[in-house]
Design a protein around this motif. Structure first.
Motif, PDB file in Angstrom:
ATOM      1  N   GLU A  92       0.831  -1.205   0.000  1.00 29.49           N
ATOM      2  CA  GLU A  92       0.000   0.000   0.000  1.00 29.49           C
ATOM      3  C   GLU A  92       0.865   1.254   0.000  1.00 29.49           C
ATOM      4  OE1 GLU A  92      -2.794  -0.091   3.168  1.00 29.49           O
ATOM      5  OE2 GLU A  92      -3.926  -1.790   2.350  1.00 29.49           O
ATOM      6  N   ASP A  93       2.015   1.183   0.671  1.00 27.19           N
ATOM      7  CA  ASP A  93       2.908   2.338   0.796  1.00 27.19           C
ATOM      8  C   ASP A  93       4.185   2.079  -0.016  1.00 27.19           C
ATOM      9  OD1 ASP A  93       4.488   4.458   1.497  1.00 27.19           O
ATOM     10  OD2 ASP A  93       4.252   4.212   3.664  1.00 27.19           O
ATOM     11  N   SER A  95       7.012   3.413   0.170  1.00 26.62           N
ATOM     12  CA  SER A  95       8.224   3.432   0.999  1.00 26.62           C
ATOM     13  C   SER A  95       8.505   2.065   1.604  1.00 26.62           C
ATOM     14  CB  SER A  95       8.084   4.480   2.117  1.00 26.62           C
ATOM     15  OG  SER A  95       7.027   4.141   3.004  1.00 26.62           O
ATOM     16  N   VAL A  96       7.461   1.261   1.809  1.00 23.29           N
ATOM     17  CA  VAL A  96       7.664  -0.097   2.326  1.00 23.29           C
ATOM     18  C   VAL A  96       8.417  -0.938   1.303  1.00 23.29           C
ATOM     19  CG1 VAL A  96       6.501  -2.211   3.090  1.00 23.29           C
ATOM     20  CG2 VAL A  96       5.635   0.023   3.810  1.00 23.29           C
ATOM     21  N   GLN A 237       5.598   0.708  -5.926  1.00 25.62           N
ATOM     22  CA  GLN A 237       4.870  -0.031  -4.895  1.00 25.62           C
ATOM     23  C   GLN A 237       5.134  -1.527  -4.919  1.00 25.62           C
ATOM     24  OE1 GLN A 237       0.949   2.350  -5.821  1.00 25.62           O
ATOM     25  NE2 GLN A 237       0.647   1.233  -3.921  1.00 25.62           N
ATOM     26  N   GLU A 270       1.830  -3.221   5.074  1.00 25.96           N
ATOM     27  CA  GLU A 270       0.554  -3.702   4.541  1.00 25.96           C
ATOM     28  C   GLU A 270       0.699  -4.120   3.065  1.00 25.96           C
ATOM     29  OE1 GLU A 270      -2.365  -4.309   5.952  1.00 25.96           O
ATOM     30  OE2 GLU A 270      -1.499  -3.812   7.913  1.00 25.96           O
ATOM     31  N   GLU A 272      -0.954  -5.003  -0.416  1.00 28.45           N
ATOM     32  CA  GLU A 272      -2.191  -4.749  -1.176  1.00 28.45           C
ATOM     33  C   GLU A 272      -2.533  -5.905  -2.098  1.00 28.45           C
ATOM     34  OE1 GLU A 272      -3.787  -1.663  -4.585  1.00 28.45           O
ATOM     35  OE2 GLU A 272      -2.424  -0.915  -3.056  1.00 28.45           O
TER      36      GLU A 272
END
Length: 293
Positions: A92-93, A95-96, A237, A270, A272
């Motif tokens: 979802e992010d 940066s992750v 992502q 998280e 996605e």
């Protein structure tokens, strides 16, 4: 000099002037015909189309096999081939995903062993500019205006159009080629004047499927891609997981990878979407335009 001699001289001068003007008009007509022939036999346009830069995201949709889509330009959709023993993870992010990529090798603990998998960033080939040459055909026309839900097979539709436009009383002539296109039908005739005559008429009422349908006939313009520029666009992502051994069943491996990449202690977050391709198989990951807002 007598009046008669003056009159004869005037007529002679006028005759030569008319001859000269006729000759000049004939030469101009020949030049125009040559220019018309040159335009007909050469590409008429070369137009560069800049492609918009659109963020793309993987929503978890895949396709079996290796076949790529035939259409490239519409709503941006790009298929990326996934080899066997791989997984595609979308967070979802963004940066992750960057945190996960800090470790090139991830160790995933099982009850009796440890999996070692590699992660790498994902880049998609994006068409940035397309140069297309177009040419108007002198013997082909485009028939359009077909309603949705027309209950005719492709062969039946082409047969009925060939019968109708093959009749001279309808302004037609001998049909040499025919092809069902997206949104219309191309018909090619043996003579130039047939296509020109049909385009000049423009509108026809054609019996099809028990209906009298108003159809439009327009000039057929063919296009050919002369040049395409492609560059790689990162997908911030998503990450690609490689070298997954064949040790677990698909659903169990899916859950194991999702648990691992959601752990903050592994740099995760998280998830996605996640898809796993077992060893020995191949799939296509479908990337679509990210919705704004």
């Amino acid at each position: 000099m007598s009046v008669t001699e003056d009159d004869a001289a005037y007529r002679s001068s006028l005759f030569h002037t008319v001859q000269r003007e006729q000759y000049e008009l004939k030469m101009k007509l020949q030049q125009l015909q040559k220019m018309k022939e040159k335009l007909r036999n050469s590409p008429q346009d070369k137009v560069p189309f800049p492609m918009p830069e659109v963020p793309l995201v993987f929503r978890g949709h895949t396709q079996q096999g290796r076949e790529m889509p035939k259409s490239l330009i519409s709503t941006p959709k790009i298929c990326y081939p996934l080899p066997g023993g791989s997984a595609l993870v979308t967070f979802e992010d963004p940066s992750v995903a960057q945190q996960v990529l800090q470790l090139k090798e991830h160790k995933i603990d099982l009850e009796q062993c440890r999996l070692r998998v590699q992660v790498q960033p994902l880049e998609l080939p994006m068409v940035t500019t397309i140069q297309v040459s177009s040419q108007m055909s002198s013997r082909r026309v485009l028939v359009s205006g077909f309603p949705p839900g027309l209950k005719l097979s492709e062969e039946e539709l082409l047969d009925k159009l060939e019968i109708f436009f093959g009749k001279t009383r309808n302004g037609g002539g001998d049909v040499e080629t025919r092809e069902l296109l997206h949104g219309g039908v191309m018909l090619g005739f043996a003579k130039d004047e047939v296509a020109q005559n049909l385009c000049r008429i423009g509108q026809f009422t054609v019996p099809l499927g028990g209906q009298q349908l108003p159809l439009k006939v327009s000039p057929y313009v063919s296009g050919e891609i002369q040049k395409a520029e492609v560059r790689s666009q990162p997908v911030p992502q998503s990450v690609l997981v490689l070298n997954i051994p064949d040790v677990l069943e698909g659903p169990e491996l899916h859950d194991l990878l999702e648990i691992h990449f959601q752990k903050p202690t592994r740099g995760g977050g998280e998830v996605e979407a996640l898809t796993v391709v077992p060893p020995g198989e191949r799939r296509l990951a479908l990337f679509t335009a990210m919705e704004s807002g």
